[in-house]
Scaffold this active site. Structure first.
Site, PDB file in Angstrom:
ATOM      1  CE1 TYR A 133      -0.815  10.657   3.045  1.00 53.72           C
ATOM      2  CE2 TYR A 133       1.549  10.419   2.695  1.00 53.72           C
ATOM      3  CZ  TYR A 133       0.304   9.858   2.900  1.00 53.72           C
ATOM      4  OH  TYR A 133       0.178   8.489   2.962  1.00 53.72           O
TER       5      TYR A 133
ATOM      6  CD  GLU B 102      -2.503  -1.212   2.772  1.00 52.35           C
ATOM      7  OE1 GLU B 102      -2.162  -0.420   3.670  1.00 52.35           O
ATOM      8  OE2 GLU B 102      -3.425  -2.019   2.906  1.00 52.35           O
ATOM      9  N   PRO B 103       1.753   1.419  -0.951  1.00 52.50           N
ATOM     10  CG  PRO B 103       3.095   1.271  -2.862  1.00 52.50           C
ATOM     11  CD  PRO B 103       2.031   0.539  -2.109  1.00 52.50           C
TER      12      PRO B 103
ATOM     13  CB  CYS C  50      -4.487  35.348   9.966  1.00 57.21           C
ATOM     14  SG  CYS C  50      -4.751  36.482   8.610  1.00 57.21           S
ATOM     15  CD  GLU C  51      -3.494  29.090  12.447  1.00 57.02           C
ATOM     16  OE1 GLU C  51      -2.667  28.521  13.187  1.00 57.02           O
ATOM     17  OE2 GLU C  51      -4.589  28.617  12.143  1.00 57.02           O
TER      18      GLU C  51
END
Ligand code: LLP
Length: 425
Positions: free
Chosen positions: A379, A280-281, A350-351
């Site tokens: 990802y 499952e790569p 804004c973080e």
């Protein structure tokens, strides 16, 4: 190591300009705008093929982990190469089927499968449910009964192996929420084999992600091999051995094993199991094949830091903010003669946690520069959001020197699609 020495195979500098498969990345930014994800199909194809070849003698099914990058264009192409899919939701099931991946090549993991998701997967006729708890097994049995069918089951075994990776993506240690420990797994198999609507034909483990040595895989597969023998002693015939994904890639200076090295390391155990092998790569298929292109808006010098404010942010690529992950960053062109400097590469969100790189030493960026964030194919877009009402980037696939749009940039209209607002509000 100079940044250029770390370039993945699909990228190279020609005449000072960064190219993917011979296509100038600057021309793609010009045509499609930024931020922009760009993937090399040539690279993805090579990596799929290297898994298929390395594990060929085990009748391998490469079930690509859809979560890493669910882009339909990539999925369709992977399907055409004979890939299956590792899915973790009804949404991924729908996507895999829509991409043309046949149901008998789909395996379904996850600790919280719903009744609806089980029913959809049963109707489709997937290869394996990778079951993670006794209550899940019971529900699966009753849904299968409702549909008058038998659910093909693998129990996800938690082998208690340290994959030596980031704590958030370690899944095979005993304190993690995933799978069942070996004793509990044997009990689950007993229950499954006694159930008329469950067919325990496989065994599954996935110990974590971004694993950069073969050792943890070997330990896990060795333990799973013992479980298979014990099950056979009980008359439970395991035919599919799914060893999960998890092979790492290069972000900085890692030297992860290639699929062939992994295959060589686990071979004796796979052979002894006499099972058909499933892999499952995700990351190791698409990770290094993707870049995120981003344009420099402003450079702001504070008493402490030089902030390079770019048009990509944590909503586009969350990994640095969430895991403190390192991604390489290259100037796409025009870096010659620039002094080396230390920069904070930050986005417009804004973080304070919104950064792509901290304390990065690189040729001084200036407003208007185009940067490429490397190893962003896995990802990246998959974990993107509309936080701060930002439009998610477009995605482009490059294949044999040709680039094509695989997903358009979102529009403001897209942002309202799901909301209900009464006329008089
Ligand atoms: N199989 C299962 C059951 C999984 O949970 C995963 C990933 C994979 C396969 C694929 O693993 P890979 O080959 O991609 O390492 N968002 C994180 C990674 C999360 C991985 C989750 N599970 C990151 O950006 O590092």
């Amino acid at each position: 190591m100079t940044p250029e020495a770390a370039l993945p195979r699909c990228l190279r500098f020609r005449g000072g300009k960064l190219e993917m498969e011979g296509v100038a990345l600057a021309s793609l930014a010009e045509k499609y705008g930024t931020p922009l994800y760009v993937y090399s199909w040539g690279d993805v194809r090579r990596r799929i093929a290297s898994y298929q070849e390395a594990f060929a003698e085990f009748g391998v099914l490469v079930a690509y982990a859809v979560k890493a990058n669910p882009n339909l264009c990539l999925l369709r192409r992977a399907a055409a190469m004979g890939c299956g899919a590792d899915i973790v939701s009804g949404g991924e099931l729908d996507r895999a089927l829509r991409a043309g991946i046949s149901a008998e090549r789909i395996v379904f993991a996850g600790v919280g499968k719903s009744r609806t998701e089980m029913a959809a997967a049963l109707r489709a006729g997937i290869r394996l449910f990778n079951v993670e708890s006794i209550p899940e097994l019971e529900l699966l049995g009753s849904v299968a009964k409702e549909y008058g069918t038998k659910a093909p089951v693998a129990v996800r075994v938690n082998p208690d192996v340290d994959p030596r990776t980031h704590a958030y993506v370690a899944t095979g240690k005993k304190e993690s929420k995933f799978g069942l420990d070996i004793r509990a797994a044997i009990e689950a198999y007993r229950a499954a084999s006694a159930h008329p609507n469950l067919d325990p034909i496989g065994i599954h483990c996935h110990i974590g992600s971004q694993i950069t040595s073969t050792g943890p895989f070997v330990k896990a597969v060795e333990k799973i091999g013992r479980v298979i023998r014990e099950l056979r002693g009980l008359g439970i015939e395991i035919r599919f051995l799914d060893i999960g994904g998890g092979l790492g890639i290069r972000y900085q200076d890692e030297t992860p094993p290639a699929p062939a090295e992994l295959a060589a390391a686990v071979k004796p155990f796979l052979k002894a199991s006499e099972c058909r092998v499933i892999l499952e790569p995700g990351r190791s298929i698409v990770g290094e094949a993707g870049v995120l292109l981003t344009r420099v808006h402003y450079v702001k010098q504070t008493p402490i830091h030089r902030y390079v404010i770019v048009d990509a942010a944590m909503n586009d690529l969350l990994r640095p903010a969430l895991y403190g992950a390192y991604h390489p960053i290259w100037h796409v062109e025009g870096k010659e003669g620039r002094p080396e400097t230390t920069c904070e590469i930050v986005g417009p969100v804004c973080e304070t946690g919104d950064f792509l790189a901290k304390g990065r030493v690189m040729p001084l960026p200036v407003a208007g520069d185009l940067l490429a964030v490397g190893s962003a194919g896995a990802y990246g877009m998959a974990m993107s959001s509309n936080y701060n009402m930002r439009l998610r980037p477009a995605e482009v696939v490059v294949d044999g020197g040709q680039a094509s749009l695989a997903r358009r940039r979102e529009t403001f209209e897209d942002l309202y699609r799901c909301e209900e607002v009464a006329e008089d509000e």
